[in-house]
Scaffold this motif. Sequence first.
Motif, mmCIF file in Angstrom:
data_model
loop_
_atom_site.group_PDB
_atom_site.id
_atom_site.type_symbol
_atom_site.label_atom_id
_atom_site.label_comp_id
_atom_site.label_asym_id
_atom_site.label_seq_id
_atom_site.Cartn_x
_atom_site.Cartn_y
_atom_site.Cartn_z
ATOM 1 N N SER A 1 13.820 53.191 1.846
ATOM 2 C CA SER A 1 15.247 52.982 1.639
ATOM 3 C C SER A 1 15.826 54.052 0.735
ATOM 4 C CB SER A 1 15.491 51.603 1.002
ATOM 5 O OG SER A 1 15.021 50.581 1.849
ATOM 6 N N SER A 2 17.058 54.422 1.059
ATOM 7 C CA SER A 2 17.839 55.309 0.205
ATOM 8 C C SER A 2 19.302 54.993 0.464
ATOM 9 C CB SER A 2 17.530 56.772 0.533
ATOM 10 O OG SER A 2 18.446 57.621 -0.141
ATOM 11 N N GLY A 3 19.966 54.441 -0.512
ATOM 12 C CA GLY A 3 21.353 54.040 -0.298
ATOM 13 C C GLY A 3 21.446 53.038 0.839
ATOM 14 N N GLU A 4 22.242 53.386 1.850
ATOM 15 C CA GLU A 4 22.434 52.475 2.968
ATOM 16 C C GLU A 4 21.422 52.698 4.088
ATOM 17 O OE1 GLU A 4 26.748 52.184 4.024
ATOM 18 O OE2 GLU A 4 26.932 53.526 2.323
ATOM 19 N N VAL A 5 20.569 53.671 3.920
ATOM 20 C CA VAL A 5 19.580 53.987 4.955
ATOM 21 C C VAL A 5 18.289 53.225 4.692
ATOM 22 C CG1 VAL A 5 18.113 55.812 5.883
ATOM 23 C CG2 VAL A 5 20.549 56.236 5.522
ATOM 24 N N ASN A 6 17.803 52.571 5.726
ATOM 25 C CA ASN A 6 16.529 51.840 5.645
ATOM 26 C C ASN A 6 15.754 52.155 6.914
ATOM 27 O OD1 ASN A 6 17.151 49.912 3.230
ATOM 28 N ND2 ASN A 6 18.929 49.793 4.581
ATOM 29 N N SER A 7 14.681 52.889 6.787
ATOM 30 C CA SER A 7 14.030 53.404 7.989
ATOM 31 C C SER A 7 12.522 53.468 7.838
ATOM 32 C CB SER A 7 14.535 54.830 8.284
ATOM 33 O OG SER A 7 15.916 54.832 8.542
ATOM 34 N N LEU A 8 11.881 53.377 8.978
ATOM 35 C CA LEU A 8 10.483 53.757 9.063
ATOM 36 C C LEU A 8 10.447 55.266 9.280
ATOM 37 C CD1 LEU A 8 9.223 50.939 11.471
ATOM 38 C CD2 LEU A 8 9.231 50.948 8.972
ATOM 39 N N VAL A 9 9.444 55.910 8.734
ATOM 40 C CA VAL A 9 9.368 57.374 8.800
ATOM 41 C C VAL A 9 8.142 57.779 9.595
ATOM 42 C CG1 VAL A 9 9.169 59.485 7.426
ATOM 43 C CG2 VAL A 9 10.592 57.597 6.608
ATOM 44 N N SER A 10 8.306 58.841 10.364
ATOM 45 C CA SER A 10 7.205 59.343 11.189
ATOM 46 C C SER A 10 5.936 59.500 10.362
ATOM 47 C CB SER A 10 7.580 60.694 11.798
ATOM 48 O OG SER A 10 6.450 61.288 12.410
ATOM 49 N N ARG A 11 4.842 59.082 10.945
ATOM 50 C CA ARG A 11 3.556 59.234 10.244
ATOM 51 C C ARG A 11 3.139 60.689 10.112
ATOM 52 N NH1 ARG A 11 -0.775 57.577 12.485
ATOM 53 N NH2 ARG A 11 -1.913 57.696 10.534
ATOM 54 N N VAL A 12 3.773 61.560 10.878
ATOM 55 C CA VAL A 12 3.501 62.981 10.651
ATOM 56 C C VAL A 12 3.810 63.305 9.199
ATOM 57 C CG1 VAL A 12 4.146 65.337 11.250
ATOM 58 C CG2 VAL A 12 3.985 63.623 13.051
ATOM 59 N N LEU A 13 4.936 62.812 8.721
ATOM 60 C CA LEU A 13 5.311 63.084 7.335
ATOM 61 C C LEU A 13 4.542 62.219 6.346
ATOM 62 C CD1 LEU A 13 9.187 63.597 7.204
ATOM 63 C CD2 LEU A 13 7.391 65.276 6.834
ATOM 64 N N THR A 14 4.398 60.943 6.655
ATOM 65 C CA THR A 14 3.813 60.042 5.656
ATOM 66 C C THR A 14 2.304 60.198 5.523
ATOM 67 O OG1 THR A 14 3.583 58.252 7.268
ATOM 68 C CG2 THR A 14 5.621 58.310 5.998
ATOM 69 N N ASP A 15 1.645 60.557 6.625
ATOM 70 C CA ASP A 15 0.177 60.517 6.613
ATOM 71 C C ASP A 15 -0.520 61.820 7.004
ATOM 72 O OD1 ASP A 15 0.668 57.896 6.082
ATOM 73 O OD2 ASP A 15 -0.180 57.099 7.920
ATOM 74 N N MET A 16 0.197 62.734 7.654
ATOM 75 C CA MET A 16 -0.531 63.836 8.296
ATOM 76 C C MET A 16 -0.299 65.203 7.675
ATOM 77 S SD MET A 16 0.088 62.494 12.213
ATOM 78 C CE MET A 16 -0.817 63.786 13.049
ATOM 79 N N VAL A 17 0.791 65.392 6.941
ATOM 80 C CA VAL A 17 1.044 66.719 6.370
ATOM 81 C C VAL A 17 1.213 66.620 4.861
ATOM 82 C CG1 VAL A 17 2.168 67.492 8.501
ATOM 83 C CG2 VAL A 17 3.577 66.644 6.603
ATOM 84 N N ASP A 18 0.980 67.768 4.217
ATOM 85 C CA ASP A 18 1.179 67.833 2.770
ATOM 86 C C ASP A 18 2.532 68.427 2.420
ATOM 87 O OD1 ASP A 18 -1.595 66.996 1.809
ATOM 88 O OD2 ASP A 18 -2.061 68.572 3.250
ATOM 89 N N GLY A 19 3.090 69.159 3.348
ATOM 90 C CA GLY A 19 4.411 69.736 3.147
ATOM 91 C C GLY A 19 5.029 70.014 4.502
ATOM 92 N N ASN A 20 6.350 70.151 4.519
ATOM 93 C CA ASN A 20 7.027 70.306 5.806
ATOM 94 C C ASN A 20 8.037 71.447 5.759
ATOM 95 O OD1 ASN A 20 7.556 69.226 8.543
ATOM 96 N ND2 ASN A 20 9.610 68.929 7.714
#
Lengths: 379, 317
Positions: free
Chosen positions: B142-161
């Motif tokens: 969550s951030s402000g009014e946004v509430n989302s699931l995030v791609s696992r590429v970002l959450t689990d698979m990479v160290d930086g984007n």
Amino acid sequence: MKRRTFMRCIGCGAVATAVAQTELLPEFLGGMQNACAFDYSENLASVEARYYKKLDGGGVECQICPRHCMVTDLERGYCGTRENRDGTYYTLVYGKACALNIDPIEKKPLYHFHPGTTALSVATAGCNCNCKFCQNWDISQSRPEQTKNFDLSPDDMVEICRTRSVPNIAYTYSEPVIFYEYMYDTAKRAHEAGIKSVMITGGYIDDKPLAELLPHLDAVKVDLKGIREAYYRDVVGAKLQPVLDRLVQIRRAGVWLELVYLVVPTLNDSDAEFTDLARWIKANLGTDVPVHFSKFHPQYLLKNLPATPLATLERAYDVSRAEGLEYVYVGNVPGHRTESTFCPGCGEVVIERKGYRVRGINIDGNACRSCSRTIPGIF
Amino acid sequence: MRITCLMYTNNMSTVIVVKHNGRQPDRGLSVDVYYRLLEAGILALAGGEDIGRAWNRFLPAGTVGIKVNCLAKKFNSTPVALAEALVRHLTDHGRDANDIIVWERTGRELAAAGYTLNASANGLRCLGTDANGVGYGQELHSSGEVNSLVSRVLTDMVDGNINLPVLKDHSLAGMSGGMKNMYGAIHNPNKYHDGNCSPFCAQVNALEPIRTRYRLTITDAVRIQYNGGPGYVAQYMAYFGGVILSDDPVAADAIALRILKRLRADNGLPTLEEVGRPVRYLQAAEDLGLGKADPDEIVTKVLLVGEGGVAHAGGLF
């Protein structure tokens, strides 16, 4: 999943349908698709949507719900299930069920509509609202490529109902307005086969599509989520007035209507709101529309709130009864005395319920067996 | 190659615009040309002469993601040649191809834009969030009014984007650049297009997995659709011939917006404000501390890269 595989699953999963609890159909446990591969093109339908207007420059204006999304090429509306492709608007969820169960009709809840029967209950991904308390947000707030979907045509659903002796189809769980075309065609086929259709909805739909759908429906349950515009804006992400207008439209059309009001602690649980709600219903729909005050459980974006205290639900009940509403129920509280239907004339129990189970019906036609007063509904 | 880095004050953000100084190609730029643009750009952004060190100044050890934007198929998506040039840079300077993931929302979109999918465990991977074993994380961010699931590429698979978008007009947001590209990282982007995507676009970029994995924005601005986006409309395409680099996601978009506005004006179109599509999410992003939206707080350096080497240009246009 293809039709043949699907039908086989249904057949293998045969269980008696005279159940008082939800029957999960094998292989039809929908939800977010987090770790499975599937063919994207197979997962989405490409059926032209109804109720939209083509705009200059290739855009479209969706006219299925009050949002009236303006959608340019390759984009989707707010619901995430309708896509503009080169100026033609498509529904991506036609025949793509992500949840399918056989539920007691009481679970919808519909208390005055063929009590004790079951409903084949179907959903697709997507919703045109974003309620912070949503219990099914894993499918309602997902796009169809993110859910595990099954090919399930309107004819398939009718066939399941026939083979399983299920008399009703319920369009439910997410928001059937966003799978309107699928619901419409299924309801039409179902009627031809003698099967009834009920829509379980937030009522956020434009008047024209609703008017054309109502002749094919037998009952509608609307989640009237609040009675304040601010609540709709802040908690639902929609507007209240269009919902109120549709309630009047449904009532005037003569389609059976019941209401659910989810009581969320601190957000829509004041006496003033209960009073205003009851007065609006009485003035615009009549006193004989059943109203269910449902218990909230912390979910989705409102995990910080407690579950609704029973005292609050009973206060809502008392206020509504005092304002003259005749059929008021406390919901999501199994065993509560108000689960049953009482005759407003003699006070006798005319439909006795425990949980989703109907234990007795004391009505002849629509008449109370004790005092002959007419009990509204379709029995 | 030697690029003298300007001495910036600490509270200024830096944006490098590298333009191809040569004949306008019939199609897009080649991998080789993009390679040289990136070389000049990253050296200017990092300061110094060693390209490998320049990349490593921004990128973490471990696996790097490259988020492309393939919504509009071949004609108006992140060019394959740019992604290929970036991958070549990273592998030429010490990073194993196995530690690079080019990604987008779906494999279908990647394929339609000309990318070759590889969702296996080996080699340079190119995959959609819908690939086998990927999907969206279970945690609702969550951030402000946004509430989302995030791609696992970002959450689990990479160290930086690395954000590798394409600059274009957007019918609702006003502009689609780097920040808007991150709508492709969440499961419910359709919920956040009201109000010209503001403040939602800023809030999407403030989601913890997106904000913390962010390293660089490299925006393709070679052929820019200045009206009618985000889908492809041939009549509104203009050649600019450059890429935009910054480690500040807001500043990169702020400069991209200057370019987009200039192209609209040059082609006789009303302003984005006049057509009801002001790009308001940049200020919202600055308010969230994501970067600089005010051009007065952004140092913009424009380089020309051609057969004769690298030269400084007087301005953006």
